[in-house]
Design a protein around this motif. Sequence first.
Motif, PDB file in Angstrom:
ATOM      1  N   THR A  10       0.847  -1.195   0.000  1.00 10.54           N
ATOM      2  CA  THR A  10       0.000   0.000   0.000  1.00 10.54           C
ATOM      3  C   THR A  10       0.875   1.235   0.000  1.00 10.54           C
ATOM      4  OG1 THR A  10      -1.767  -1.125   1.211  1.00 10.54           O
ATOM      5  CG2 THR A  10      -1.787   1.274   1.240  1.00 10.54           C
ATOM      6  N   LEU A  11       0.716   2.077  -0.994  1.00 15.46           N
ATOM      7  CA  LEU A  11       1.415   3.355  -1.081  1.00 15.46           C
ATOM      8  C   LEU A  11       0.569   4.397  -0.368  1.00 15.46           C
ATOM      9  CD1 LEU A  11       3.689   5.133  -2.293  1.00 15.46           C
ATOM     10  CD2 LEU A  11       2.256   5.377  -4.327  1.00 15.46           C
ATOM     11  N   ARG A  12       1.167   5.106   0.603  1.00 16.79           N
ATOM     12  CA  ARG A  12       0.400   5.997   1.478  1.00 16.79           C
ATOM     13  C   ARG A  12       0.791   7.455   1.269  1.00 16.79           C
ATOM     14  NH1 ARG A  12       2.701   3.266   6.707  1.00 16.79           N
ATOM     15  NH2 ARG A  12       4.499   3.854   5.431  1.00 16.79           N
ATOM     16  N   PHE A  13      -0.164   8.236   0.792  1.00 16.84           N
ATOM     17  CA  PHE A  13       0.003   9.678   0.654  1.00 16.84           C
ATOM     18  C   PHE A  13      -0.632  10.379   1.852  1.00 16.84           C
ATOM     19  CE2 PHE A  13       0.221   8.263  -3.749  1.00 16.84           C
ATOM     20  CZ  PHE A  13       1.154   9.115  -4.326  1.00 16.84           C
ATOM     21  N   VAL A  14      -0.203  11.620   2.076  1.00 17.48           N
ATOM     22  CA  VAL A  14      -0.799  12.450   3.117  1.00 17.48           C
ATOM     23  C   VAL A  14      -0.833  13.876   2.595  1.00 17.48           C
ATOM     24  CG1 VAL A  14       1.402  12.853   4.297  1.00 17.48           C
ATOM     25  CG2 VAL A  14      -0.743  12.990   5.590  1.00 17.48           C
ATOM     26  N   ARG A  15      -1.834  14.656   3.045  1.00 15.93           N
ATOM     27  CA  ARG A  15      -2.014  16.007   2.494  1.00 15.93           C
ATOM     28  C   ARG A  15      -2.714  16.891   3.514  1.00 15.93           C
ATOM     29  NH1 ARG A  15      -1.101  20.459   0.884  1.00 15.93           N
ATOM     30  NH2 ARG A  15      -2.218  21.532  -0.775  1.00 15.93           N
ATOM     31  N   THR A  16      -2.364  18.180   3.506  1.00 16.65           N
ATOM     32  CA  THR A  16      -2.977  19.098   4.472  1.00 16.65           C
ATOM     33  C   THR A  16      -4.447  19.369   4.167  1.00 16.65           C
ATOM     34  OG1 THR A  16      -2.149  20.952   3.152  1.00 16.65           O
ATOM     35  CG2 THR A  16      -0.835  20.275   5.041  1.00 16.65           C
ATOM     36  N   ASP A  17      -4.777  19.563   2.883  1.00 14.04           N
ATOM     37  CA  ASP A  17      -6.173  19.857   2.544  1.00 14.04           C
ATOM     38  C   ASP A  17      -6.671  18.796   1.579  1.00 14.04           C
ATOM     39  OD1 ASP A  17      -4.627  20.617   0.420  1.00 14.04           O
ATOM     40  OD2 ASP A  17      -5.660  22.498   0.038  1.00 14.04           O
ATOM     41  N   ASP A  18      -7.662  19.127   0.761  1.00  9.15           N
ATOM     42  CA  ASP A  18      -8.281  18.162  -0.143  1.00  9.15           C
ATOM     43  C   ASP A  18      -7.802  18.410  -1.570  1.00  9.15           C
ATOM     44  OD1 ASP A  18      -9.939  16.139  -1.062  1.00  9.15           O
ATOM     45  OD2 ASP A  18     -11.740  16.926  -0.102  1.00  9.15           O
ATOM     46  N   PHE A  19      -8.196  17.534  -2.469  1.00  5.94           N
ATOM     47  CA  PHE A  19      -8.066  17.804  -3.886  1.00  5.94           C
ATOM     48  C   PHE A  19      -8.977  18.975  -4.245  1.00  5.94           C
ATOM     49  CE2 PHE A  19      -7.364  13.290  -3.195  1.00  5.94           C
ATOM     50  CZ  PHE A  19      -6.181  13.051  -3.904  1.00  5.94           C
ATOM     51  N   ARG A 367      -1.452  26.767   3.836  1.00  3.77           N
ATOM     52  CA  ARG A 367      -0.127  26.730   3.223  1.00  3.77           C
ATOM     53  C   ARG A 367       0.725  27.717   4.009  1.00  3.77           C
ATOM     54  NH1 ARG A 367      -0.511  25.754  -3.275  1.00  3.77           N
ATOM     55  NH2 ARG A 367      -1.964  24.009  -3.188  1.00  3.77           N
ATOM     56  N   ARG A 368       1.282  27.224   5.069  1.00  9.81           N
ATOM     57  CA  ARG A 368       1.917  28.098   6.050  1.00  9.81           C
ATOM     58  C   ARG A 368       3.002  28.964   5.442  1.00  9.81           C
ATOM     59  NH1 ARG A 368       5.159  25.963  11.415  1.00  9.81           N
ATOM     60  NH2 ARG A 368       5.935  27.995  12.105  1.00  9.81           N
ATOM     61  N   LYS A 369       3.800  28.383   4.547  1.00  7.66           N
ATOM     62  CA  LYS A 369       4.886  29.154   3.951  1.00  7.66           C
ATOM     63  C   LYS A 369       4.341  30.276   3.076  1.00  7.66           C
ATOM     64  CE  LYS A 369       6.745  25.148   2.869  1.00  7.66           C
ATOM     65  NZ  LYS A 369       7.631  24.088   2.334  1.00  7.66           N
ATOM     66  N   GLU A 370       3.267  30.008   2.356  1.00 12.54           N
ATOM     67  CA  GLU A 370       2.643  31.065   1.564  1.00 12.54           C
ATOM     68  C   GLU A 370       2.121  32.175   2.471  1.00 12.54           C
ATOM     69  OE1 GLU A 370      -0.150  30.437  -1.952  1.00 12.54           O
ATOM     70  OE2 GLU A 370      -1.560  31.034  -0.380  1.00 12.54           O
ATOM     71  N   TRP A 371       1.499  31.785   3.564  1.00  7.59           N
ATOM     72  CA  TRP A 371       0.982  32.788   4.499  1.00  7.59           C
ATOM     73  C   TRP A 371       2.120  33.628   5.075  1.00  7.59           C
ATOM     74  CZ3 TRP A 371      -3.581  34.829   5.533  1.00  7.59           C
ATOM     75  CH2 TRP A 371      -3.723  35.609   6.694  1.00  7.59           C
ATOM     76  N   ASN A 372       3.201  32.976   5.472  1.00  8.60           N
ATOM     77  CA  ASN A 372       4.346  33.718   6.015  1.00  8.60           C
ATOM     78  C   ASN A 372       4.961  34.649   4.970  1.00  8.60           C
ATOM     79  OD1 ASN A 372       4.003  32.436   8.456  1.00  8.60           O
ATOM     80  ND2 ASN A 372       5.592  30.912   8.106  1.00  8.60           N
ATOM     81  N   ALA A 373       4.971  34.207   3.717  1.00  4.99           N
ATOM     82  CA  ALA A 373       5.477  35.072   2.645  1.00  4.99           C
ATOM     83  C   ALA A 373       4.570  36.286   2.464  1.00  4.99           C
ATOM     84  CB  ALA A 373       5.590  34.289   1.342  1.00  4.99           C
ATOM     85  N   ALA A 374       3.257  36.084   2.621  1.00 10.95           N
ATOM     86  CA  ALA A 374       2.317  37.210   2.530  1.00 10.95           C
ATOM     87  C   ALA A 374       2.551  38.204   3.661  1.00 10.95           C
ATOM     88  CB  ALA A 374       0.884  36.694   2.560  1.00 10.95           C
ATOM     89  N   VAL A 375       2.862  37.693   4.840  1.00  7.07           N
ATOM     90  CA  VAL A 375       3.190  38.576   5.969  1.00  7.07           C
ATOM     91  C   VAL A 375       4.440  39.390   5.632  1.00  7.07           C
ATOM     92  CG1 VAL A 375       3.941  38.634   8.380  1.00  7.07           C
ATOM     93  CG2 VAL A 375       2.079  37.097   7.687  1.00  7.07           C
TER      94      VAL A 375
END
Length: 532
Positions: A10-19, A367-375
């Motif tokens: 079984t190949l297992r992916f993980v993701r913060t949000d949805d497709f 997307r924490r890095k995107e948010w920090n870049a916006a800051v």
Amino acid sequence: MNPSARRGGTLRFVRTDDFDSLDPADTYYAYTWNFIRLFGRPLVGCTTGEDGGPRLVPDLAEALGEVRDGGRTWTYRIREGVRFEDGTPVTAHDVRYAVLRAAFPEHVYGRPAARGGPAYFRQYLAGPAGVQAPDDRTVVFRLNEPFAAFDRIASLPATIAVPRGCDTFPDYRLHPVSSGPYRIALYAPGEALELERNEYWRADTDPVRTALPDRITVRLGVSGPEVDRLLLDGLADIDLAGVGVQPETQARLLADPGLRSGVDNPRTGFVWLYCINQHIGPLANVHARRAVQLATDKAAMLAAYGGEHAGEIATSLLPPSMAGHVPFDRYPVGPDGTGDVAAARRELELAGLPEGFATRIAARTDRRKEWNAAVALAEGLARVGIRADLVPFGSGDYFTKAVGVPAYVREHGIGIVMFGWAADFPDGYGFLQQIADSRAIKETGNQNLGELACESIDALLDTGARTLDEKERADIWTAVDRAAMDEAVMCPYMFVKSVLFRGKRAANVTMSPVYGMYDYAVLSVVEEEAAG
């Protein structure tokens, strides 16, 4: 990396949000396009060539397109032996229906239907009659003008076959019918997805997928730090998003020789940028937009993503790997990349806004890095009196219900949108058209977020689309890049490299030259997951 011929596991992916959507007519996220190939086969596929670059191969079609009429007519023959998950043969009629529902939904459903995918077919086909299936195995596309790279458009998800009788739009996204090696066994949006084998798939009909794992699972809705923990603890194999680990995890990985063996740091072809909407308040003035560009602290924004291992400061739209990339810097932000405050203030004077102005920045909090870049962007702009309030969004409906809806952007006064972009297909047209062509602006799922509308840019794109000579095409894409930057509606700040971490079980790990992440069509595992 870690080659293996082992079948099973079984190949297992993980993701913060949805497709964004599993409906092939309604998706625009790169990781969804990469993943959706596991159960959907477009006419044309793309693999990695011997030079490491993209190589087009026939997928559902038995050969690349047959071209006639100077590039206006393209014909494909469907492979024999390809079947849907219920055992019925995939026919040309299913491909025709798929393209129609993506490009002309009002023709299919008798009413308009919002679509979040690219609009190439609607733009280039000669109306709904522009796609025909004269028999069960032949699909013919008739274009309203020549298009030299149509095979690349035929590789997009919109050509994944959809049987008319199974189209449950708008709920088709919950269980698209499989024509690939896997079928959906479970999909709980925001929580989990499980794929199991499609018993009717035949390896001898498929030059793209290896289909070694027995099952593929995706755990959704996990925080960024938790994604990294699951990978490090061996409880997941691959981060589905393919954009890299959290900054604190990155520092740990790079400092630990034992962990570095699971780290990859490739150039991805992605560009992080923000778009400035020219219809929002003072940003209608080009000098105000140029002031924003010049005041940008790109060094701080790069640091928000993790510094030099995350990428390099960008000054043009086309990434270095793309034909047509020529280094130039329309809005230099100083040798240290922190911004040219004096030049920004001069532009504000020219705009009649010496004290600055107020606007809003949209960014995704998951997307924490995107948010920090916006800051970091907001802090850089504040130095010249541009007061930018951050507006938080989640990834799932970012483009379909918020920033990709021009009416929403105007109603809420969102002047700046954080954004990431890569080519829809590996060509300058595939990179530039959707973000720079006025005709690509859509009511929803819009990617021309600055609403750039310039007749000369549109004309250049049209000329490039018809040009067969590769050098001439590249020169045209350079000209589009320069012209778009002059309008100041897009600010590229980072050419992306990813610090990716793969679990020890992941095998046949290859970077996709199209998606800028691991190639999900060939991944496998070397051993069963640990008990529990």
